[in-house]
Design an enzyme around this catalytic site. Structure first.
Site, short mmCIF file in Angstrom:
data_model
loop_
_atom_site.label_atom_id
_atom_site.label_comp_id
_atom_site.label_asym_id
_atom_site.label_seq_id
_atom_site.Cartn_x
_atom_site.Cartn_y
_atom_site.Cartn_z
N THR A 76 -8.18 31.57 -14.77
CA THR A 76 -7.51 31.55 -13.47
C THR A 76 -7.08 30.14 -13.07
OG1 THR A 76 -8.02 31.78 -11.11
CG2 THR A 76 -9.88 31.50 -12.54
N ASP A 77 -6.10 30.07 -12.16
CA ASP A 77 -5.70 28.76 -11.62
C ASP A 77 -6.76 28.20 -10.67
OD1 ASP A 77 -5.32 30.51 -9.46
OD2 ASP A 77 -3.23 29.95 -9.09
N GLU A 78 -7.71 29.05 -10.24
CA GLU A 78 -8.68 28.61 -9.23
C GLU A 78 -9.62 27.53 -9.77
OE1 GLU A 78 -10.23 31.67 -6.69
OE2 GLU A 78 -8.55 33.00 -7.15
N LYS A 131 -15.87 30.55 -13.71
CA LYS A 131 -14.74 30.63 -14.65
C LYS A 131 -14.51 29.28 -15.32
CE LYS A 131 -12.27 33.61 -15.43
NZ LYS A 131 -12.31 34.74 -16.40
N TYR A 133 -17.19 31.77 -7.84
CA TYR A 133 -16.30 32.43 -8.81
C TYR A 133 -15.58 31.40 -9.67
CZ TYR A 133 -11.94 34.44 -10.59
OH TYR A 133 -10.88 34.79 -11.40
#
Ligand code: NAD
Ligand code: TYD
Length: 355
Positions: A132-134, A162, A158
């Protein structure tokens, strides 16, 4: 054939459906069927011999090892994860268990399998990790979009879990030579999206006459990509990505949350007008913000376009219209995913947020 993990979830199910339809190659689908996993997403594959489903945990080393030995996949695509930021704030442990420990066990099983392959199959094997970009953290309003070299600054349990999994994948390439690829994608939307996330939650609540809860001022920015475009990007990276590289995937479509919700309301006003003639936007309610809420995500997707020629097929206007139409055309799916467990989550997350 390929082995996909988490293929009963939102993106994984879209990927499996498109994979079988477009490549004709068989897929083994390992999924634990958590609250987010739903075999109904794959009901159109019931009579399809090229889809083999196995219920289980990516952290179950013996199970993964036996699936690999039995099916001899040429690639593994790892979607399996706990994926919802708000749940990670309420109960982070499952995120560490699956996203960190699970990915580690999966990597170990894959490393052992890959190490035993004959040289040509070994050279062609791929492990693609879906991220993810997060992991890059939050951008200020005028910052340039995230490139693949942006530093990792995860802010939620989260995104931290990741980020940890991305680092493990990278390390397995650097240390053991495992042929890995990583994709870091922006927010997805589309069919089969579980209504705990922004867009499907707004659709479901709007139609049920419930409040549309906007966290904080609603000016947080996300970069939205239609799920089938994410799936085509993953297929392209699997096919032609350079080993050990990461590819950012996005649709160049930054929008504040409030604009997203107004767009959803506008489409519903046209396609399924309220009985009283008022707009669904009148249901918008501002609620207490998410703790540590990232202000802005934006993906610079020029590397995947330049190196692999990938571009999204949908604009936001075309993708969101397809998405709303899908939710209106699938009321049984929408009703069934709102089980007792779903209602418990809605109570947990929203009851404490003062309007
Ligand atoms: P999802 O929550 O809808 O689905 C996750 C799937 O993984 C479910 O089917 C669940 O049953 C399964 N799963 C969970 N734990 C498991 C375990 N221990 N073993 C096996 N299966 C397990 O998530 P999603 O939105 O489809 O996201 C898929 C992947 O894409 C995730 O890795 C996520 O981090 C990543 N991603 C998501 C988005 C997005 O906008 N949704 C954007 C970028 C990247
Ligand atoms: P979400 O779909 O949970 O994705 P992510 O947090 O991974 O980006 O949320 C998207 C944005 O919408 C995020 O800024 C939080 C916001 N949001 C709300 O304002 N209200 C809601 O009820 C939800 C679920 C999200």
């Amino acid at each position: 054939m390929i082995l996909v993990t988490g293929g009963a979830g939102f993106i994984g199910a879209n990927f499996v459906l498109d994979w079988v339809a477009q490549t004709g190659e068989a897929v083994v689908n390992l999924d634990k069927l958590t609250y987010a996993g739903n075999l109904e997403n794959l009901s159109s594959l019931q009579a399809e011999a090229r889809h083999i489903f196995a219920q289980g945990d990516i952290g179950d080393h013996a199970l993964v090892a036996s699936l690999l030995t039995q099916h001899q996949p040429r690639a593994v695509v790892n979607f399996a994860a706990e994926s919802h930021v708000d749940r990670s704030i309420h109960s982070p442990e499952a995120f560490i268990q699956t996203n960190v420990m699970g990915t580690f066990q999966l990597l170990e099983a894959v490393r052992a399998y890959w190490g035993g392959l004959a040289s040509d199959t070994k050279a062609n094997f791929r492990f693609l990790h879906v991220s993810t970009d997060e992991v890059y953290g939050s951008l200020a309003a005028t910052d340039p979009a995230f490139t693949e070299t942006h530093q990792y600054e995860p802010n939620s349990p989260y995104s931290a879990s990741k980020a940890a999994s991305d680092h493990l994948v990278r390390a397995y390439h650097h240390t053991y030579g495992l042929p890995v690829l990583t994709t870091n994608c922006s927010n997805n939307y589309g069919p089969y999206h579980f209504p705990e996330k922004l867009i499907p939650l707004m659709v479901v609540n709007a139609l049920a006459g419930k409040p549309l809860p906007i966290y904080g001022d609603g000016q947080q920015i996300r970069d939205w990509l239609y799920v089938k475009d994410h799936c085509s990007a993953i297929r392209r990276v699997l096919e032609a990505g350079r080993l050990g590289e990461t590819y950012n995937v996005g649709g160049w479509n930054e929008m504040p949350n409030l604009d997203i919700v107004h767009t959803v309301c506008g489409l519903l006003d046209t396609l399924r007008p309220r009985a009283d003639g008022q707009s669904y936007a009148t249901q918008i309610t501002y609620v207490t913000d998410r703790p540590g809420h990232d202000r802005r995500y934006a993906i610079d997707a020029s590397k995947i376009e330049r190196e692999l020629g990938w571009k999204p097929a949908e604009t936001f206007a075309s993708g969101i219209a397809k998405t709303i139409a899908w939710y209106l055309d699938n009321p049984e799916w929408v009703a069934r995913v709102q089980s007792g467990a779903y209602r418990d989550w809605v109570d947990t997350n929203y009851a404490a947020r003062a309007a």
